[in-house]
Scaffold this motif. Structure first.
Motif: not given
Length: 532
Positions: A11, A37-44
């Motif tokens: 990601k 990166k992009c966290h699995q919950d969509g947060a940067e």
């Protein structure tokens, strides 16, 4: 532990960073990178990745260790600090630092095209009244609303910034003609003039705008800033709620002001200032009853400098306080000389500047100077203009009451030229009002001026206040004023301003108005009210 390092790059979409990792691995080097990166919950999120090679006993690299640390909060703190360094804390608008960068960028872009850039300095008129009446929280609310309105007045590529206080600065890109800037200024005026609703109150404010254009007015940011500020000053000088383009004449006037300011600072020490006095005469007896103090300046290089030129400079630079105190002391010295020579029976009037009037120790200072020269307070008259009173009526009333308790005479100068003179006359403890010369000049030929003057005399007398007419230059004017029971007159018809020695001669000779002024046969026809 034991996983392939590639999952750490999941990601992360910056190919240059990914390539750097693979290059380090291929060359068996250490890699130290910051990854967004992009966290699995969509947060940067932001991560710091360290990959280190691990050698065996022979020095051969057998595997790598990768450590990833979440530094998102640290990065957000850095971003906040970076934003604060370039943006205004209250409004979120660009601050001075970012503004200069935006202006420089706009100038570089203009150099590649045939258009121009406009730099606008905008200042809210009388904003201090909002802060003083409702407090700084209300003032901040208004500044936020103004910022929002200004954003709506410009295009996406333009910049609206706050310089601090109630001053905003705009950079307008791709401007090809000055009338385009004028149109935007008119739009700003209309937008700002809409009422502001704050803490249950409705406020109407105006603004003044100074404009400098690139490339015609200046070739660098510092020059453009200076010239836009000059133009703003000129816009305010015209009565506010105006916009003004910079011109070469403004620069010349500013240079003159700077020169005068420097010279004025040494004028008192070098004994270049002196006083003239213009007599005030009773229209019932014809006798001299007062003298107005007028300061003059004889400069060794510039010659006689008109008060019209140097008094505004003194007001701006705060020198007016020193000059005002010098005038008071010199007038009291002259009064003492006249008294010691048996010349009494008149008052001496001294003008009080806005800056002097705002001094909380004004009454104490005057009392001290009067005592120092053994002058009775009733022999001194203080002339105060309406503009002085407008700035803070509650404080003005307190100061006037202090002066009244001291025993000095109070005169409202230039009466009739402002918007609130009638209320001031009723509210404040004035002993005398002075009809402005603009009404006296055509008093025998203009029915409106005649009607206004008669109304002022009648109204002042109903309140127990004496009336003085300024700028009386003809016998006909004098006759009109006497006929309508004006108390005193001042002007060239009786005497121009004179130095102390000539005033002494005039007092010794007991000069008075001509006898024919008091002749019953002297009848003059005056215009009827409502005429042209």
């Amino acid at each position: 532990l034991g996983h392939d390092f590639s999952f750490l790059l999941r990601k992360h979409h910056d190919q240059q960073q990914i390539d750097a990792v693979y290059s380090a691995l291929a060359n068996e080097n250490e890699a130290n990178l910051v990854l967004r990166k992009c966290h699995q919950d969509g947060a940067e999120i932001w991560c710091k990745l360290l990959i280190s090679p691990v050698p065996d006993a022979t020095g051969r690299i057998t595997y790598f260790i990768g450590v990833q640390t979440d530094i998102t909060e640290h990065k957000r703190d850095e971003e906040r600090l970076a934003h604060q360094s370039t943006h205004d804390a209250l409004t979120g608008l660009p601050n001075r630092n970012l503004l200069k960068d935006r202006l420089q960028q706009a100038m570089v872009q203009t150099d590649r095209s045939n258009d121009g850039v406009a730099l606008l300095f905008l200042d809210l008129d009388h904003f201090k009244l909002i802060n003083d009446s409702l407090g700084h929280a209300a003032g901040d609310r208004m500044l936020l609303d103004v910022a929002e309105r200004l954003r709506a007045c410009v295009r996406e590529g333009d910049t609206v910034s706050r310089h601090g206080g109630d001053e905003f600065v705009l950079v307008l890109r791709e401007i090809d003609q000055s009338h385009h800037v004028a149109a935007i200024c008119e739009k700003i005026f209309r937008t700002i003039s809409d009422p502001f609703f704050i803490q249950g109150h409705s406020f109407h404010v105006t603004c003044s705008i100074g404009i400098a254009l690139y490339p015609q007015d200046g070739q660098d940011t510092a020059t453009l800033f200076k010239y836009a500020d000059m133009a703003l000053y000129q816009a305010k000088d015209q009565g506010r709620n105006h916009y003004q383009f910079f011109s070469g004449e403004m620069n010349e006037r500013m240079l003159e002001r700077v020169t005068l300011d420097e010279a004025l600072r040494s004028a008192i020490a070098n004994d270049e200032l002196f006083l003239h006095y213009q007599p005030l005469v009773s229209l019932s007896t014809g006798q001299l009853v007062g003298l107005e103090t007028l300061v003059r300046w004889q400069h060794p290089k510039f010659g006689m400098v008109s008060p019209v030129r140097f008094i505004p400079v003194a007001e701006e630079s705060a020198l007016i306080a020193s000059i005002g105190e010098w005038v008071l002391r010199k007038a009291c010295q002259d009064m003492r000389t006249w008294i010691d020579n048996g010349l009494t029976g008149f008052q001496v009037a001294v003008n009080v500047s806005p800056r002097q009037f705002r001094d909380p120790r004004l009454a104490d200072r005057i009392e001290h100077v009067l005592a120092e020269h053994r002058i009775e307070p009733g022999m001194l008259s203080l002339e105060i203009t309406e503009t002085v009173l407008m700035q803070d009526t509650a404080s003005s009333e307190a100061t006037l009451l202090q002066l009244k308790r001291l025993g000095v005479d109070l005169a409202l100068d230039d009466f009739g030229t402002g918007y609130s003179s009638l209320s001031y006359l009723k509210r404040f403890p004035f002993d005398r009002v002075k009809i402005d010369r603009s009404f006296v000049r055509d008093i025998t030929t203009d029915a409106d001026d005649a009607a206004i003057s008669r109304a002022i005399i009648s109204m002042a007398h109903s309140l127990g206040i004496r009336v003085v007419a300024e700028g009386v230059e003809t016998e006909a004017q004098c006759q009109f004023l006497r006929r309508h029971e004006c108390d005193e007159m001042q002007g060239y018809y009786f005497s121009k301003p004179l130095p102390p020695m000539e005033i002494t001669t005039l007092l010794v000779e007991k000069k008075h108005l001509p006898e024919n002024i008091f002749s019953p046969a002297q009848i003059i026809a005056y215009p009827a009210a409502g005429g042209s």
